[in-house]
Design a protein around this motif. Structure first.
Motif, mmCIF file in Angstrom:
data_model
loop_
_atom_site.group_PDB
_atom_site.id
_atom_site.type_symbol
_atom_site.label_atom_id
_atom_site.label_comp_id
_atom_site.label_asym_id
_atom_site.label_seq_id
_atom_site.Cartn_x
_atom_site.Cartn_y
_atom_site.Cartn_z
ATOM 1 N N LEU A 8 0.624 -0.786 -0.175
ATOM 2 C CA LEU A 8 0.052 -0.628 0.092
ATOM 3 C C LEU A 8 0.680 1.027 -0.022
ATOM 4 N N PRO A 9 1.017 2.801 -0.543
ATOM 5 C CA PRO A 9 1.101 3.754 -1.268
ATOM 6 C C PRO A 9 0.908 4.001 0.627
ATOM 7 N N LYS A 10 2.530 5.037 0.039
ATOM 8 C CA LYS A 10 2.561 5.587 0.895
ATOM 9 C C LYS A 10 1.149 6.786 2.092
ATOM 10 N N GLY A 11 0.833 7.266 2.856
ATOM 11 C CA GLY A 11 0.282 8.485 3.001
ATOM 12 C C GLY A 11 -1.250 7.726 2.643
ATOM 13 N N PHE A 12 -1.732 6.361 3.295
ATOM 14 C CA PHE A 12 -2.732 5.355 3.031
ATOM 15 C C PHE A 12 -3.517 5.866 4.130
ATOM 16 N N GLN A 15 -8.397 6.094 1.683
ATOM 17 C CA GLN A 15 -7.511 5.927 0.424
ATOM 18 C C GLN A 15 -7.981 4.093 -0.077
ATOM 19 N N SER A 16 -7.852 4.104 -1.471
ATOM 20 C CA SER A 16 -7.989 2.804 -1.952
ATOM 21 C C SER A 16 -6.624 2.799 -2.793
ATOM 22 N N ALA A 17 -6.520 1.224 -3.892
ATOM 23 C CA ALA A 17 -6.129 0.573 -4.077
ATOM 24 C C ALA A 17 -6.129 -0.374 -4.194
ATOM 25 N N THR A 18 -5.818 -1.265 -5.278
ATOM 26 C CA THR A 18 -5.917 -2.389 -6.178
ATOM 27 C C THR A 18 -4.299 -2.688 -5.989
ATOM 28 N N SER A 19 -5.448 -3.790 -6.675
ATOM 29 C CA SER A 19 -4.025 -4.921 -6.070
ATOM 30 C C SER A 19 -4.333 -6.565 -6.625
ATOM 31 N N CYS A 20 -3.318 -7.235 -7.292
ATOM 32 C CA CYS A 20 -3.839 -8.656 -7.775
ATOM 33 C C CYS A 20 -3.034 -10.005 -7.485
#
Length: 235
Positions: free
Chosen positions: A192-196, A200-205
């Motif tokens: 997960l990126p900085k400042g999560f 905040q949302s992020a994708t993964s696989c």
């Protein structure tokens, strides 16, 4: 080499970074430094591994693979809804795109996330060529489990990783898993990126391997507070 170990045992070893004889190593010349965090990880949080070289590890599937014993995730009716304010009960089945709010921990970092499997994409065996798996991937088709993570708590989850996601074959049993260290553009899995922070949302696989005669029909998240075969399912 044709390991005949039970997939639950193999994955337990993998979670301790000790897959031993089940580990397959490969060199991906396309691996770059793009996946390396631009800042040091938060205290107690694992750092993103270096992108090069690339290593891949497979664990044997449950029934659905000729070399594996029967077993795997339960495929019965969805569990009853969890009480308000708590994580869904183990065995709960959600629709693709539907999210569940669950506690999350990585090292000393603890928080809350909303997790959703958004799609399951069939790949091409040729996609695996850069991983140099050779005959070990013969007769297997990669599927890409795409999922979305949203910070639903007050803790900054920067540099942690939400993994423990695996595929389920059409008969409900566990699919063979492929872990990739480094860059694999077909299915990116990053910390997960900085400042999560909250919202905040992020994708993964995650990569799941299916025999050509079957398919990946669902996915299971078995990270804490769940266990393998008793997690959250998406179909």
């Amino acid at each position: 080499m044709k390991p005949i170990r039970n997939s639950r045992r193999a994955l337990a070893l993998a979670s301790m970074v000790a897959v031993g004889a089940l580990t397959l190593t490969a060199c991906n010349d396309d691996a770059g430094a793009a996946d390396t965090p631009t800042a040091p990880p938060a205290t107690g949080a694992p750092a993103t591994p270096a992108a090069s070289p690339t290593a891949a590890a497979t664990t044997p599937a449950a029934s659905g693979s000729a070399s594996a014993p029967a077993g795997g995730a339960a495929s019965g009716a969805p569990a009853a809804p969890a009480p308000a304010g708590s994580a869904p009960a183990a065995g709960t089945t959600l629709k693709l795109g539907e999210s569940a709010t669950i506690p999350f921990s990585s090292g000393s970092t603890k928080g809350t996330i909303a997790l959703a499997v958004t799609s399951i994409e069939k790949g091409d065996p040729a996609d695996l060529a850069p991983l140099n798996l050779g005959d070990k991937a013969k007769g297997l088709v990669p599927y890409y489990i795409h999922y979305k993570v949203t910070n639903a708590g007050s803790t900054d989850l920067a540099y942690t990783s939400v993994n423990h996601m695996k595929g389920l074959l059409a008969d409900g049993t566990e699919a063979q898993e492929l872990m990739v260290i480094g860059s694999f553009p077909k299915c990116k899995s990053e910390s997960l990126p900085k400042g999560f922070t909250n919202g905040q949302s992020a994708t993964s696989c995650a990569v799941a391997m299916s025999p050509e005669a079957s398919r990946i029909a669902g996915a299971e998240y078995w990270g804490d507070p769940y266990t393998l075969g008793k997690g959250l399912n998406w179909k």
